[in-house]
Design an enzyme around this catalytic site. Sequence first.
Site, mmCIF file in Angstrom:
data_model
loop_
_atom_site.group_PDB
_atom_site.id
_atom_site.type_symbol
_atom_site.label_atom_id
_atom_site.label_comp_id
_atom_site.label_asym_id
_atom_site.label_seq_id
_atom_site.Cartn_x
_atom_site.Cartn_y
_atom_site.Cartn_z
ATOM 1 N N ASP A 209 0.836 -1.206 0.000
ATOM 2 C CA ASP A 209 0.000 0.000 0.000
ATOM 3 C C ASP A 209 0.870 1.255 0.000
ATOM 4 O O ASP A 209 1.980 1.251 0.552
ATOM 5 C CB ASP A 209 -0.901 0.032 1.248
ATOM 6 C CG ASP A 209 -1.931 -1.089 1.247
ATOM 7 O OD1 ASP A 209 -2.130 -1.705 0.185
ATOM 8 O OD2 ASP A 209 -2.519 -1.339 2.308
ATOM 9 N N ARG A 210 0.347 2.313 -0.561
ATOM 10 C CA ARG A 210 1.104 3.557 -0.687
ATOM 11 C C ARG A 210 1.710 4.056 0.637
ATOM 12 O O ARG A 210 2.878 4.441 0.688
ATOM 13 C CB ARG A 210 0.206 4.636 -1.307
ATOM 14 C CG ARG A 210 0.925 5.933 -1.578
ATOM 15 C CD ARG A 210 0.083 6.900 -2.407
ATOM 16 N NE ARG A 210 0.929 7.979 -2.916
ATOM 17 C CZ ARG A 210 0.621 8.737 -3.951
ATOM 18 N NH1 ARG A 210 -0.513 8.540 -4.597
ATOM 19 N NH2 ARG A 210 1.437 9.681 -4.350
#
Length: 244
Positions: A63-64
């Site tokens: 995830d970012r």
Amino acid sequence: MKKKPFTVVYEDNHLLVVNKAAGILVQGDKTKDKTLTDYCKEYIAEKYDKPGAVFLHPVHRLDRPVSGLVVFARTSKGLERMMELFRKRDIHKVYWAVVKKKPAEEMGKLTHYLVKDENRNYVSAFDKEVPGSQKAELSYKRLGKLNDHWLVEVRPVSGRPHQIRVQLASMGCVIRGDVKYGFVKGNPDKSINLHAFHLVFVHPIKKEKLYLRAALPEEPFWEQYLELEPIKAKDQHIDNTYSG
């Protein structure tokens, strides 16, 4: 000083494994922001003086707002075989997460059924199977407490979107900075305190066992937790034990 989007952890003709900084996308989305894949392709093109398109594909995602290890394949053979390792779960993954609430058990296992709302980019966890759900499993261990937060080591069995974030939140242990899943406030740099720390797998072509470790983000809040990691270079038996 702007932090680097990644540092190289392992590299050969078939694989590139990097330690991703929080805030960097692995692959493109509607924001059209520059991705980790873009940065790594530039790195390969420059280092090896490669004209034209560079073959480089992420084998999995992070995830970012999460930092840590991301594996890229540099050849189609490497990609195919690494995807197979992930599909068969022949990859041993260890994450560190910082949470405010103390997990009730020192060690435990969580099993949920996850449903992702693509429009909201939000995952819901259920105790029983529901239509459209995917089974998610992880084990965890408390490693210790520092400055009113707990460090938890997490070992996901499956690899579902937002899995660790939503499963820990489901037992009341929301990851620090993760406002999406209920933490009270975000971190200033929009990161969350979840780090993909170790990967152990057999190299798909060379057949050697790789023990890869991503240094914690270079910021004071994370770095204080290194004192809770008594095992440093002795991670050779990580297959069987926790690092605590």
